[in-house]
Write an enzyme that holds these catalytic residues in place. Structure first.
Site, short mmCIF file in Angstrom:
data_model
loop_
_atom_site.label_atom_id
_atom_site.label_comp_id
_atom_site.label_asym_id
_atom_site.label_seq_id
_atom_site.Cartn_x
_atom_site.Cartn_y
_atom_site.Cartn_z
N GLU A 1 0.82 -1.22 0.00
CA GLU A 1 0.00 0.00 0.00
C GLU A 1 0.86 1.27 0.00
O GLU A 1 0.35 2.37 0.19
CB GLU A 1 -0.96 -0.03 1.20
CG GLU A 1 -2.04 -1.10 1.00
CD GLU A 1 -2.96 -1.33 2.18
OE1 GLU A 1 -2.54 -1.04 3.33
OE2 GLU A 1 -4.08 -1.80 1.96
N GLY B 1 -3.97 -16.22 -5.68
CA GLY B 1 -4.64 -16.88 -6.79
C GLY B 1 -4.89 -18.37 -6.56
O GLY B 1 -5.36 -19.06 -7.45
N GLY C 1 -6.76 -19.42 -3.92
CA GLY C 1 -7.98 -19.56 -3.13
C GLY C 1 -7.79 -19.33 -1.64
O GLY C 1 -8.75 -19.45 -0.87
N GLY D 1 -7.06 -16.48 -0.03
CA GLY D 1 -7.78 -15.27 0.37
C GLY D 1 -9.28 -15.54 0.46
O GLY D 1 -9.93 -15.13 1.43
N SER D 2 -9.82 -16.26 -0.52
CA SER D 2 -11.26 -16.57 -0.50
C SER D 2 -11.62 -17.43 0.71
O SER D 2 -12.67 -17.25 1.33
CB SER D 2 -11.66 -17.32 -1.78
OG SER D 2 -11.40 -16.52 -2.89
N ASN E 1 -6.50 0.19 -5.82
CA ASN E 1 -6.39 -1.27 -5.69
C ASN E 1 -7.55 -1.96 -6.42
O ASN E 1 -8.43 -2.59 -5.83
CB ASN E 1 -6.37 -1.64 -4.20
CG ASN E 1 -5.88 -3.05 -3.96
OD1 ASN E 1 -5.74 -3.84 -4.91
ND2 ASN E 1 -5.65 -3.40 -2.71
N TYR F 1 -13.90 -7.77 -4.14
CA TYR F 1 -14.93 -7.52 -3.13
C TYR F 1 -16.30 -7.31 -3.79
O TYR F 1 -17.32 -7.77 -3.29
CB TYR F 1 -14.59 -6.29 -2.30
CG TYR F 1 -13.36 -6.45 -1.43
CD1 TYR F 1 -13.22 -7.54 -0.59
CD2 TYR F 1 -12.35 -5.49 -1.41
CE1 TYR F 1 -12.11 -7.68 0.22
CE2 TYR F 1 -11.24 -5.61 -0.61
CZ TYR F 1 -11.12 -6.71 0.21
OH TYR F 1 -10.02 -6.85 1.01
N LYS F 2 -16.30 -6.59 -4.92
CA LYS F 2 -17.59 -6.33 -5.60
C LYS F 2 -18.23 -7.62 -6.08
O LYS F 2 -19.44 -7.79 -5.99
CB LYS F 2 -17.38 -5.36 -6.76
CG LYS F 2 -17.28 -3.92 -6.29
CD LYS F 2 -17.30 -2.97 -7.47
CE LYS F 2 -17.38 -1.54 -6.97
NZ LYS F 2 -17.15 -0.57 -8.05
#
Ligand SMILES: CC(C)(COP(=O)(O)OP(=O)(O)OC[C@H]1O[C@@H](n2cnc3c(N)ncnc32)[C@H](O)[C@@H]1OP(=O)(O)O)[C@@H](O)C(=O)NCCC(=O)NCCS
Length: 143
Positions: free
Chosen positions: A28, A74, A76, A78-79, A105, A112-113
């Protein structure tokens, strides 16, 4: 494929989590804002959350940090972390989850969307404010 386990953090994870906090801050472009210190390496991703309360909608889960090391993205992980956090939020009677995302970002914003997140800054016009400690002290001690 990578093998991984998603679990609640323990005090022994502090060193690795601090390393990831610094990596996220670097991502960030805010690395020099991290004031905490520790050493170590073991864990490849983390999420940090706490509960807060909104007078209009009730108890909320606030997602403070969410990060997976670049080479492990990539797969999975994070999911899966977000699934666990969503389960926690539902079990603990939260009406929603709030978090902030940097404007640039786009990958995370899209992620998120896709999960149903609404951009409240756009939709409702909220802006994030901060009163730093020196001002707090001033306000608190002013006659
Ligand atoms: C956001 C993040 C935690 C997701 O973790 P992950 O383990 O890559 O997540 P998943 O593998 O489950 O993939 C979920 C989504 O992340 C995004 N993603 C995947 N690989 C990515 C990568 N290399 N870089 C950025 N985002 C990626 C994709 O949108 C993906 O959704 P899709 O599979 O439907 O396209 C991770 O990409 C990350 O740490 N990014 C940098 C830090 C960050 O932006 N944190 C959030 C701040 S609010």
């Amino acid at each position: 494929m990578v093998n991984y386990t998603v679990r609640p953090a323990t005090p022994r994870d502090c060193a690795d989590i601090l390393r990831l906090i610094k990596e996220l801050a670097k991502f960030e472009e805010m690395e020099n804002h991290v004031k905490l210190t520790e050493k170590g390496y073991n864990i490849v991703g983390y999420a940090m959350y706490y509960y807060t309360y909104d007078a209009w909608i009730g108890k909320l889960l606030y997602l403070e940090d969410f990060y997976v090391m670049e080479e492990f993205r990539g797969y999975g992980i994070g999911s899966e972390i977000l699934k666990r956090i969503s389960q926690t939020a539902v079990q603990d009677h939260c009406s929603s989850m709030h978090f902030i995302v940097a404007d640039w970002n786009h990958r995370s914003i899209n992620f998120y969307k896709k999960l149903g997140a609404a951009d409240l800054s756009k939709k409702e016009g909220w802006r994030l404010f901060e009163i730093k400690k020196k001002h707090l002290v001033k306000i608190a001690t002013e006659e």
